[in-house]
Design an enzyme around this catalytic site. Structure first.
Site, PDB file in Angstrom:
ATOM      1  N   ARG A 153      13.524  -6.010   3.063  1.00 13.28           N
ATOM      2  CA  ARG A 153      12.386  -6.556   3.820  1.00 13.28           C
ATOM      3  C   ARG A 153      11.100  -6.204   3.067  1.00 13.28           C
ATOM      4  NH1 ARG A 153       8.474  -4.908   7.480  1.00 13.28           N
ATOM      5  NH2 ARG A 153       8.118  -6.139   9.355  1.00 13.28           N
ATOM      6  N   ARG A 170       1.081  -0.799  20.115  1.00 15.57           N
ATOM      7  CA  ARG A 170       2.411  -1.326  19.774  1.00 15.57           C
ATOM      8  C   ARG A 170       3.497  -0.311  20.126  1.00 15.57           C
ATOM      9  NH1 ARG A 170       1.606  -2.972  13.625  1.00 15.57           N
ATOM     10  NH2 ARG A 170       0.522  -0.977  13.701  1.00 15.57           N
ATOM     11  N   HIS A 196       0.823  -1.207   0.000  1.00 16.80           N
ATOM     12  CA  HIS A 196       0.000   0.000   0.000  1.00 16.80           C
ATOM     13  C   HIS A 196       0.861   1.262   0.000  1.00 16.80           C
ATOM     14  CE1 HIS A 196       0.358  -1.742   4.155  1.00 16.80           C
ATOM     15  NE2 HIS A 196       1.052  -0.644   4.291  1.00 16.80           N
ATOM     16  N   HIS A 247       9.021  -4.664  16.358  1.00 14.85           N
ATOM     17  CA  HIS A 247       8.160  -3.486  16.544  1.00 14.85           C
ATOM     18  C   HIS A 247       6.684  -3.859  16.563  1.00 14.85           C
ATOM     19  CE1 HIS A 247       7.925  -4.220  12.280  1.00 14.85           C
ATOM     20  NE2 HIS A 247       6.896  -3.405  12.212  1.00 14.85           N
ATOM     21  N   ASP A 248       6.363  -5.069  16.102  1.00 12.47           N
ATOM     22  CA  ASP A 248       4.961  -5.477  16.020  1.00 12.47           C
ATOM     23  C   ASP A 248       4.542  -6.256  17.268  1.00 12.47           C
ATOM     24  OD1 ASP A 248       4.046  -4.288  13.703  1.00 12.47           O
ATOM     25  OD2 ASP A 248       4.867  -5.847  12.416  1.00 12.47           O
ATOM     26  N   ASP A 255       7.554  -5.830   3.017  1.00 16.55           N
ATOM     27  CA  ASP A 255       6.530  -5.708   4.047  1.00 16.55           C
ATOM     28  C   ASP A 255       5.209  -6.329   3.569  1.00 16.55           C
ATOM     29  OD1 ASP A 255       5.628  -4.446   6.587  1.00 16.55           O
ATOM     30  OD2 ASP A 255       4.303  -3.348   5.237  1.00 16.55           O
ATOM     31  N   GLU A 260       8.172 -10.634   4.751  1.00 15.17           N
ATOM     32  CA  GLU A 260       7.594 -10.458   6.100  1.00 15.17           C
ATOM     33  C   GLU A 260       6.178 -11.034   6.106  1.00 15.17           C
ATOM     34  OE1 GLU A 260       5.303  -8.125   9.238  1.00 15.17           O
ATOM     35  OE2 GLU A 260       5.158  -7.690   7.118  1.00 15.17           O
TER      36      GLU A 260
HETATM   37  C1  GLC Z   1       3.825  -4.924   8.559  1.00 11.08           C
HETATM   38  C2  GLC Z   1       4.540  -4.059   9.574  1.00 11.08           C
HETATM   39  C3  GLC Z   1       3.535  -3.428  10.491  1.00 11.08           C
HETATM   40  C4  GLC Z   1       2.578  -2.594   9.682  1.00 11.08           C
HETATM   41  C5  GLC Z   1       1.949  -3.417   8.546  1.00 11.08           C
HETATM   42  C6  GLC Z   1       1.249  -2.537   7.558  1.00 11.08           C
HETATM   43  O1  GLC Z   1       3.204  -5.989   9.129  1.00 11.08           O
HETATM   44  O2  GLC Z   1       5.478  -4.818  10.271  1.00 11.08           O
HETATM   45  O3  GLC Z   1       4.151  -2.644  11.474  1.00 11.08           O
HETATM   46  O4  GLC Z   1       1.560  -2.077  10.511  1.00 11.08           O
HETATM   47  O5  GLC Z   1       2.928  -4.134   7.824  1.00 11.08           O
HETATM   48  O6  GLC Z   1       2.178  -1.877   6.734  1.00 11.08           O
END
Ligand code: GLC
Length: 649
Positions: free
Chosen positions: A281, A519, A183, A394-395, A283, A325
């Site tokens: 990475r 978070r 996105h 971070h999640d 995402d 990820e």
């Molecule tokens: C991934 C990130 C997360 C984010 C999500 C939407 O999962 O690690 O922090 O909110 O993507 O971009």
């Protein structure tokens, strides 16, 4: 397979783009030709019905050529060095940390000064959380990008990022950045044009005049943030349309059924590669393909896109590895490494989110049977690929392991998960943990968990009560969790602050741009006076920092810990202790982790069972020698402690 017309086309474009037939250009040309059939067939399988498919394929080839031409001599050399090492990311000499530049040290300009701190810990790989432009207050920690090529002013400039990369390269450190593929921010230029009614850019997103199709999608799409962003569509009043927003309302999902989107994003990926990224990475790749009547997660076309990206990266920036990820069920995670013809040819790295959650399970229950039961899926990882191995990031922590693994350990899945959520949110009577539930789904009661490593291990409450024995237990739990994740295989990835005992930070509640997302409680603002204490013997910061440092040092000294698919789980005949052997040739490392508050008395039977007779063992963690003894003698593993036993002569 040789495809004459495709190769003719490539040859024509390369001539037109003035590629020479020698040196680096020739190597590029060879890589392009050898991957062309796969690139073409993946592209055709996704886009053959699209009106612009052929013209855009030409653009794809040009994207590969131009990005090769823009790759610096230094990076081309690094590509060759990596190629000579094979799958370089399997190495036991790489250990990472994930950090927010602003919260860690202020700006990119200040980051180089902190590299020696990281080096002293044993970290030589950095995951910088998103640094590209993202609107304050609607940023999702940088995962709502409004400009993929402009570093956000809060962090500095692209030039500062280049300097960081150069300094890291000089120190032989590795760099990871994100591509937020699924996105954009609704302030991205494409979204702004789409809002104004530009039909070309409306095709970049999923936009609908009425609720007919959105309702059909919503019927089968799970909600990601049910509390704060329910549903998967948002009304856009400027365009008078519904737009797909799977994550937050300000994150607009890109439409990958349009090849123009894929090619523009591929160009960005290769632009990042040319900044010197070692691991990209990707995402949220599970979400990139949407289809009515499905969950819109993990669809086969999402894998085709990743495969296509992988082939293209292989051609233009062969040294850059890909991390997918995908925080999804264990059987689904495995597919991100590739299946069939593409086994070990999709993503090189994935998060071992299952193992991470299993360790939290074992810590709460003191029982390692669910962890053991779940390994049969995780062991399917193909050779040549590896995990990011971690305890916190971070999640949030999702309890994503299978119900069948819980059942195999003899528990009721619903009750078991409820216990874990109560335990870590501190609701369970006597729980030492201070965390919170994240994204509770009121319909299903599903929830994930927020909280820092230290707080979830009990340090926050122990410090409040000033109880030294509880503090000791929390410190042991923190090191136990880190130790298992560092030795289980894969690249250890620390989360900044965890090396220095940071507990939850509740100041996010005062910031309207963050207060809706708990978070932020585990994304600390680093106070360098506190971090300075990591060098003062006797402080909690020092105990955790030096323990972490020792673990990383050991891992680097022991080649057996490189990820050669060389893990063999054992049952140490004690449900509180998880154990595995890492082996390489004649080298064996027995790793045992006691998740209970009582000492574990292990007979030598488990060792003999593995075919090892009388052997000397050296425990690298406790710095003790053992002789595999008679069955009435025991190896004692202290509460919340562990042994890393190497066979020695
Ligand atoms: C991934 C990130 C997360 C984010 C999500 C939407 O999962 O690690 O922090 O909110 O993507 O971009």
């Amino acid at each position: 397979m040789y495809n004459f017309s495709l190769h003719q086309r490539i040859s024509r474009i390369c001539t037109q783009e003035k590629l020479s037939l020698s040196g680096d250009d020739l190597q590029f040309y060879t890589r392009l030709c050898s991957n062309a059939t796969a690139i073409d067939s993946l592209y055709q399988s996704l886009y053959s019905n699209h009106l612009m498919a052929d013209a855009l394929f030409e653009k794809l080839l040009l994207t590969l050529i131009h990005n090769h031409q823009n790759r610096s001599a230094a990076l081309r050399k690094r590509d060759l060095d990596k190629a000579s090492k094979g799958a370089w990311f399997l190495s036991n000499e790489i250990a990472g940390m994930s950090l927010y530049v602003d919260r860690f040290c202020g700006t990119l300009k200040q980051l180089p000064e902190k590299l020696s701190y990281l080096e002293s810990l044993g970290v030589n790989f950095l995951h910088l959380m998103p640094v590209f432009e993202s609107p304050e207050g609607e940023s999702d920690g940088g995962y709502a990008v409004s400009n993929f090529r402009k570093v956000d002013e809060r962090f500095g400039t692209l030039e500062h990022l280049r300097i960081v990369q150069q300094k890291m390269l000089d120190k032989n450190m590795y760099l990871m950045l994100d591509i937020v593929l699924n996105h954009t921010s609704h302030h991205h230029e494409w979204a702004v044009k789409a809002k104004k009614g530009d039909p070309i850019y409306q095709e970049y997103f999923y936009m609908y005049d009425d609720r007919t199709i959105p309702d059909q999608f919503d019927a089968t799409m799970p909600e990601i943030f049910p509390e704060t962003a329910p549903g998967s569509f948002t009304w856009c009043k400027e365009a008078n349309k519904w737009v797909m927003t799977v994550f937050h309302q300000y994150q607009w999902d890109l439409n990958y059924t349009n090849p123009a989107v894929l090619i523009d994003m591929l160009d960005t990926i290769l632009f990042y590669a040319n900044l010197g990224i070692d691991i990209l990475r990707i995402d949220a790749p599970a979400f990139i393909w949407k289809q009515l009547g499905t969950t819109c997660q993990n669809l086969p076309q999402a894998h085709d896109i990743l495969r296509l990206i992988r082939q293209c990266v292989q051609v233009s920036a062969p040294g850059m590895a890909l991390l997918g990820e995908a925080i999804v069920a264990p059987k689904e995670i495995m597919k991100y490494f590739g299946t069939d013809l593409y086994t070990a040819r999709e993503c090189d790295v994935a998060y071992n989110a299952t193992q991470m959650a299993l360790q939290w399970d074992a810590l709460a229950t003191g029982d390692t049977r669910v962890m053991l039961a779940a390994q049969q899926d995780l062991l399917q990882k193909p050779y040549g690929c590896t995990w990011i191995s971690y305890t916190r990031c971070h999640d949030d922590i999702g309890l994503g392991f299978e119900d069948s693994s819980i059942a195999a350990a003899g528990f009721n899945a619903y009750e078991h998960r409820k216990f874990l959520k109560d335990y870590y949110s501190g609701v369970h009577p006597g729980s030492p943990a201070s965390g919170a539930l994240f994204s509770v789904n009121p319909k299903t009661q599903d929830a994930r968990i927020s909280g820092s490593l230290a707080s979830l291990c009990g340090l926050e409450k122990a410090l409040e009560s000033k109880n030294t024995s509880l503090i000791d237990i929390a410190v042991k739990k923190i090191l136990l969790m880190q130790a298992q994740s560092f030795f289980v295989g894969g690249i250890p990835m620390l989360f900044y602050g965890d090396e220095a005992a940071y507990t939850n930070d509740y100041s996010y509640l005062n910031d309207p741009g963050k207060s809706y997302d708990n978070r932020w409680m585990h994304r600390p603002l680093i106070n360098w006076e506190k971090n300075q204490k990591t060098t003062e013997v006797g402080t909690i910061e020092h105990r955790i920092f030096s323990g972490t440092q020792k673990l990383l040092k050991l891992r680097k000294q022991l080649p057996v810990t490189a990820d050669h698919k060389n893990i063999h789980w054992i049952t140490p005949h004690n449900i509180h202790v998880s154990g595995f052997i890492r082996s390489l040739g004649d080298e064996h490392l027995y790793c045992l982790f006691n998740y209970s508050n009582k000492a574990a008395y292990l007979t030598w039977y488990a060792f003999k069972e593995q075919g090892f007779g009388i052997k000397n063992l050296y425990d690298h963690w406790n710095e003790k020698r053992h002789l595999v003894g008679a069955d009435y003698e025991y190896l004692i593993v202290e509460p919340y402690s562990f042994c890393l036993l190497e066979t020695v002569v």
